[in-house]
Enzyme design. Structure first.
Site, PDB file in Angstrom:
ATOM      1  N   HIS A  31       0.839  -1.050  -0.002  1.00 50.57           N
ATOM      2  CA  HIS A  31       0.311  -0.065  -0.099  1.00 50.57           C
ATOM      3  C   HIS A  31       0.856   1.393   0.063  1.00 50.57           C
ATOM      4  O   HIS A  31       0.797   2.207  -0.746  1.00 50.57           O
ATOM      5  CB  HIS A  31      -0.786   0.022   1.229  1.00 50.57           C
ATOM      6  CG  HIS A  31      -1.690   1.115   1.355  1.00 50.57           C
ATOM      7  ND1 HIS A  31      -3.119   1.342   0.817  1.00 50.57           N
ATOM      8  CD2 HIS A  31      -1.593   2.654   1.812  1.00 50.57           C
ATOM      9  CE1 HIS A  31      -3.751   2.403   1.108  1.00 50.57           C
ATOM     10  NE2 HIS A  31      -2.755   2.948   1.773  1.00 50.57           N
ATOM     11  N   GLU A  32       1.646   1.376   0.809  1.00 50.83           N
ATOM     12  CA  GLU A  32       2.404   2.509   1.184  1.00 50.83           C
ATOM     13  C   GLU A  32       3.694   2.806  -0.199  1.00 50.83           C
ATOM     14  O   GLU A  32       3.863   3.815  -0.686  1.00 50.83           O
ATOM     15  CB  GLU A  32       3.588   2.520   2.278  1.00 50.83           C
ATOM     16  CG  GLU A  32       2.625   2.578   3.541  1.00 50.83           C
ATOM     17  CD  GLU A  32       1.613   3.952   3.682  1.00 50.83           C
ATOM     18  OE1 GLU A  32       1.806   4.875   3.090  1.00 50.83           O
ATOM     19  OE2 GLU A  32       0.671   3.694   4.346  1.00 50.83           O
TER      20      GLU A  32
END
Length: 446
Positions: A31-32
């Site tokens: 996600h990051e």
């Protein structure tokens, strides 16, 4: 109430925590990284990429000036972009921004054009969906797709198969019904007699034979659902259920009827595990499950899925076929999750269907105990759920930032700092309330 009583009994706490942390770390990292790499492609520079929160255990700075670090508490992660006041990119560090030139401001989240900020924020959830799609596709490519016409790869060692199907048999019909592709197999199963033995017409070594063998779906445990009565009772994949309360159960359909109509009464199962007879006692649990019309129905369940009495021969799955299937799985998970949330909000189903971190950790450990394939598939499902959750239009989540950007696109200016801070405070309160509600469910829901 003792918290220890809510820990899974299949293994120790360390294994549960490790499985949960492993799943969460993979999902958060992807996600990051989505935020980071799309931001970099869009001209936005990142100062910090962190896996975990709190004190830094390890760090290094790359040639782009980004510090990659691992922090002490593996409960999340973040990307801090140039000029951010905090890891949530909720506001600008005005002291830092004031010292930057116009060109350098372009490389910050707050000085970048609207399209760049929107793409950077949206990339996190999108990368979660991509991760899920790729995992589902990879699993399909590794296992293959059932061959058409349906053929036997291996036969399970269960009663009634001693003189039945053999490896290499092509199944032409079952109980007089022509055999369709496996994707349509359940339509035929519903028409078969609920008897322990049925007639198969097969092609074997160039000859067509008719033989009697075990029903294709006997009361065989194909998989055990986490946090279910079956899991708590110790049932395992491959267990052959022969009797319920002393009565013979010829098929999985017959077992399902007993469970559904039993009104939750305790069941005594006589099972065969690796040829050894065993007795297991469990009580079905009332659960809300998706129905064919998109809604939900409440039924008594013990938490097992059926297993075929033979393993079908497979063919390799194509790349596009696997990716398409992966996308379909992601869409189905999103639709089912949204439907479930809506039905909980309207009171159509119990709010106990919403799990918090303790419940998710329990499921993580239980799925991991079932093997690597099950655990990887669970990561894909959880990644989809987290990606979807982050798109909710709640300030402090990615969806909230996208709403702010939509406002800016319409009005030509971002929300005021006062309004932004107020909305972020409300969003944080909502997220914390949701977490507390989930933990409460984990502790007090049956």
């Amino acid at each position: 109430m003792d918290l220890i009583s809510f820990l899974p009994d299949f293994g120790n706490l360390a294994f549960t925590v490790l499985a949960f942390v492993a799943a969460l770390t993979v999902i958060v990292a992807v996600h990051e990284y989505g935020h980071y790499i799309v931001g970099r492609w869009s001209g936005i520079k990142a100062d910090v990429f962190s896996i975990g929160m709190g004190p830094v255990l390890f760090a290094r700075t790359d040639r782009h000036g980004t510090q990659w670090q691992i922090a002490a508490f593996p409960i999340g992660g973040y990307v801090k972009f140039r000029g951010d006041a905090n890891a949530a990119s909720g506001g600008a560090d005005e002291a830092v921004m004031a010292e930057l030139s116009e060109e350098d401001r372009r490389h910050t989240m707050h000085g970048a054009p609207l399209w760049a900020r929107t793409a950077t924020v949206a990339a996190g959830p999108i990368f979660n969906f991509i991760l899920s799609t790729l995992i589902f596709a990879a699993l399909m490519m590794s296992t293959g797709v059932a061959r058409d016409p349906l053929a036997v790869k291996t036969v399970l060692n269960v009663p009634g198969m001693e003189q039945g199907l053999r490896e290499g048999d092509t199944i032409l019909s079952i109980a007089g019904f022509e055999t369709p592709p496996l994707a349509e197999f359940y339509e035929v199963i519903e028409k078969l007699p609920e008897t322990a033995l049925v007639d198969y017409r097969v092609e074997r070594d160039g000859q067509v034979l008719t033989l009697s063998a075990t029903h294709p779906y006997p009361a065989l445990v194909g998989a055990v659902t986490p946090q279910s009565a079956a899991m708590a009772a110790g049932l395992k994949e491959g267990d052959f259920i022969q009797t319920v309360n002393g009565e013979t159960v010829p098929t999985f359909g017959a077992l399902r009827e007993i469970v559904v109509n039993g009104d939750g009464e305790e069941l005594a199962l006589g099972i065969l595990r690796d040829g050894v007879p065993m007795d297991v006692t469990l009580a079905p649990r009332r659960q809300d499950i998706p129905s064919a019309d998109g809604g939900f129905e409440t039924r008594w369940l013990i938490g097992i899925t059926s297993g075929l009495v033979f393993e079908p021969a497979t063919r390799p799955a194509g790349v596009w076929e696997s990716l398409s299937s992966g996308v379909d799985r992601v869409i189905y998970i999103i639709q089912s999750s949204l439907s479930g949330l809506w039905h909980m909000i309207t009171g159509a189903i119990s709010s106990c269907n919403l799990s918090g971190p303790i419940g998710i950790a329990q499921v993580s450990g239980q799925v991991a105990s079932q093997g690597a394939v099950s655990f990887v598939a669970f990561i894909a499902m959880l990644s989809t759920a987290i990606g979807m959750l982050n798109l909710f239009p709640i300030p402090v989540l990615d969806g909230g930032h996208l709403v702010f950007y939509a406002w800016e696109a319409v009005t030509g200016k971002p929300p005021s700092d006062k309004a932004l801070n107020f909305l972020l405070a409300i969003g944080l309160a909502l997220v914390i309330s949701l977490m507390v509600f989930g933990v409460t469910n984990d502790l007090f829901c049956p």
